[in-house]
Design an enzyme around this catalytic site. Structure first.
Site, PDB file in Angstrom:
ATOM      1  N   ARG A 141       0.735  -1.315  -0.171  1.00  0.00           N
ATOM      2  CA  ARG A 141      -0.143  -0.022  -0.085  1.00  0.00           C
ATOM      3  C   ARG A 141       0.793   1.235   0.033  1.00  0.00           C
ATOM      4  O   ARG A 141       0.529   2.080  -0.654  1.00  0.00           O
ATOM      5  CB  ARG A 141      -0.890   0.048   1.435  1.00  0.00           C
ATOM      6  N   ASP A 169       8.455   8.643  -6.044  1.00  0.00           N
ATOM      7  CA  ASP A 169       9.876   9.464  -5.433  1.00  0.00           C
ATOM      8  C   ASP A 169      10.001   9.559  -4.073  1.00  0.00           C
ATOM      9  O   ASP A 169      10.754  10.086  -3.463  1.00  0.00           O
ATOM     10  CB  ASP A 169       9.682  10.947  -6.085  1.00  0.00           C
ATOM     11  N   HIS A 212      -6.258  -5.732  -2.410  1.00  0.00           N
ATOM     12  CA  HIS A 212      -7.347  -5.879  -1.484  1.00  0.00           C
ATOM     13  C   HIS A 212      -7.566  -7.274  -1.010  1.00  0.00           C
ATOM     14  O   HIS A 212      -8.416  -7.435  -0.036  1.00  0.00           O
ATOM     15  CB  HIS A 212      -8.394  -5.020  -1.735  1.00  0.00           C
ATOM     16  N   THR A 213      -6.853  -8.352  -1.842  1.00  0.00           N
ATOM     17  CA  THR A 213      -6.897  -9.788  -1.499  1.00  0.00           C
ATOM     18  C   THR A 213      -6.278 -10.064  -0.118  1.00  0.00           C
ATOM     19  O   THR A 213      -6.419 -10.996   0.489  1.00  0.00           O
ATOM     20  CB  THR A 213      -6.551 -10.600  -2.442  1.00  0.00           C
ATOM     21  N   ASP A 257      -4.436 -14.090  -3.761  1.00  0.00           N
ATOM     22  CA  ASP A 257      -5.283 -14.832  -4.642  1.00  0.00           C
ATOM     23  C   ASP A 257      -6.351 -14.129  -5.146  1.00  0.00           C
ATOM     24  O   ASP A 257      -6.502 -12.896  -4.956  1.00  0.00           O
ATOM     25  CB  ASP A 257      -5.489 -16.106  -3.958  1.00  0.00           C
ATOM     26  N   PRO A 298      -7.326   7.471  -4.465  1.00  0.00           N
ATOM     27  CA  PRO A 298      -8.735   7.102  -4.278  1.00  0.00           C
ATOM     28  C   PRO A 298      -9.128   7.052  -2.882  1.00  0.00           C
ATOM     29  O   PRO A 298      -8.316   6.148  -2.184  1.00  0.00           O
ATOM     30  CB  PRO A 298      -8.693   5.843  -5.223  1.00  0.00           C
ATOM     31  N   ASN A 301      -3.667   8.435   4.736  1.00  0.00           N
ATOM     32  CA  ASN A 301      -2.545   7.988   5.605  1.00  0.00           C
ATOM     33  C   ASN A 301      -2.717   8.120   6.978  1.00  0.00           C
ATOM     34  O   ASN A 301      -1.847   7.220   7.647  1.00  0.00           O
ATOM     35  CB  ASN A 301      -1.110   8.504   5.029  1.00  0.00           C
ATOM     36  N   SER A 340      -9.550 -15.498   2.552  1.00  0.00           N
ATOM     37  CA  SER A 340      -7.923 -15.845   2.498  1.00  0.00           C
ATOM     38  C   SER A 340      -7.253 -14.524   2.916  1.00  0.00           C
ATOM     39  O   SER A 340      -6.521 -14.041   1.830  1.00  0.00           O
ATOM     40  CB  SER A 340      -7.454 -16.361   1.368  1.00  0.00           C
ATOM     41  N   HIS A 381       0.421   4.635  -2.500  1.00  0.00           N
ATOM     42  CA  HIS A 381       0.252   5.796  -1.887  1.00  0.00           C
ATOM     43  C   HIS A 381       1.258   7.097  -2.357  1.00  0.00           C
ATOM     44  O   HIS A 381       1.157   7.973  -2.317  1.00  0.00           O
ATOM     45  CB  HIS A 381      -0.015   5.729  -0.346  1.00  0.00           C
ATOM     46  N   ASP A 382       2.464   6.293  -2.633  1.00  0.00           N
ATOM     47  CA  ASP A 382       3.708   7.156  -2.946  1.00  0.00           C
ATOM     48  C   ASP A 382       3.428   7.549  -4.074  1.00  0.00           C
ATOM     49  O   ASP A 382       3.570   8.541  -4.833  1.00  0.00           O
ATOM     50  CB  ASP A 382       4.809   6.295  -2.678  1.00  0.00           C
TER      51      ASP A 382
END
Length: 332
Positions: free
Chosen positions: A66, A78, A197-198, A257, A167, A98, A252, A70-71
């Site tokens: 993540r 950077d 998001h798995t 997956d 987002p 964040n 899971s 987010h970077d």
């Protein structure tokens, strides 16, 4: 007999080895062999520290993945996200996406410290983020890919960019897609990268509105499976419990997956930004169905999209710097 048994063992081990995808970077200044001469142990050092951190806490894989996302969505890939507030810099760590959420910074500190001992001021924090994201994915059982390298670190951060470009869980589908397109990414990238998001968790505060007041009418989100919603309400009340954690993929939660996509088709996506992939766009829904049916296709698209995301506006050549520590810019 011994020879045939050895061959069988080799084939068996091979079947469990992650496939490594190799894709051409669309930025000629970035290439996987960038540190082969200047810091040949760089990739192994990153991998070993990440492996230790994930072994200690499985959730760390999602946290590191993540951070790269987010970077890159703020000023490009950077490492601006890693800067603390100092010398006129206002950290991105305090932004809405964040604050009380981004984590794993101490793992990156450990990686940077080890690399500085091996090859001082050679490997950028931006490249560490990209490598840690790949290694985290592989350790969780996901695809492997060659990471184009050669990014340099920014000397500034953008709190407003972090607030506006990443987002949000309650964004509309059109808003999310617009934010992806702003970075040169497309619908396939959006759906494939959402598949991250798995693994990982989300806080009650990020989806509470779906349980109680999705559209301002004091009613739950009609696109959320109601038995699932009832389970969520047990630990996500109307008020309080903001920081309570929930698996993004409860089937899971620590394995990378395609079960995330299967949950979306069952109306059991945790975040609004997850579920809209099936309810607001036929093209997006079609991709969700493909990934739910074909794990290999999801892995292939995810790896390609990660390389593509990692190419967002990198600093190269003489731009930026190679920080000595990831949390602050070098002294002039």
């Amino acid at each position: 007999m011994a020879r045939s048994m050895s061959f069988f063992i080799f084939i068996t081990l091979l079947s469990f080895a992650p496939i490594c995808f190799s894709f051409k970077s669309n930025n000629d200044n970035l290439y996987p062999q960038y540190y082969y001469k200047s810091c040949p142990q760089a990739l192994e050092i990153v991998k070993s520290v990440v492996a230790k951190a994930v072994a200690k806490e499985a959730r760390m894989a999602a946290s590191l993945l993540r951070l790269h996302f987010h970077d890159c969505f703020v000023k490009g890939c950077d490492a601006s996200l890693l800067l603390d507030s100092s010398n006129g810099i206002v950290t991105e760590k305090g932004s809405n996406p964040n604050k009380n959420s981004a984590r794993g910074f101490e793992v990156l500190d450990e990686i940077k410290s080890a690399l500085e001992k091996e090859c001082p001021q050679t490997v950028s924090c931006a490249d560490i983020l990209a490598l840690a994201a790949r290694d985290s994915t592989v350790l969780a059982g996901g695809p492997n890919w060659e990471v184009p390298l050669g990014r340099r670190d920014s000397r500034s951060a953008s709190l407003s960019g972090s607030n506006n470009n990443i987002p949000a869980p309650n964004n509309t589908f059109d808003s999310i897609l617009s934010k992806f397109k702003r970075q040169g990414l497309d619908l396939v990238d959006l759906v494939a990268l959402s598949g991250s998001h798995t693994i990982g968790n989300s806080r009650c505060t990020s989806f509470r509105q779906r349980l109680y007041n999705q559209s301002g009418n004091n009613k739950p989100d009609s696109t959320l499976d109601q038995s699932y919603a009832a389970q969520l309400r047990n630990r996500c009340p109307k008020s309080g419990g903001d920081q309570n954690l929930f698996f993004l993929d409860f089937v899971s939660p620590t394995k990378f997956d395609n079960s995330y996509f299967k949950l979306l088709l069952a109306s059991k996506g945790l975040l609004n930004s997850d579920q809209v992939l099936t309810t607001k766009s036929q093209a997006s829904l079609a991709l969700v169905k493909q990934y739910a049916e074909d794990n290999a296709l999801f892995f292939d698209h995810f790896a390609k999209s990660m390389v593509k995301m990692g190419n967002i506006s990198p600093l190269t050549g003489s731009s930026g710097e190679i920080r000595k520590t990831c949390r602050k810019i070098n002294s002039s």
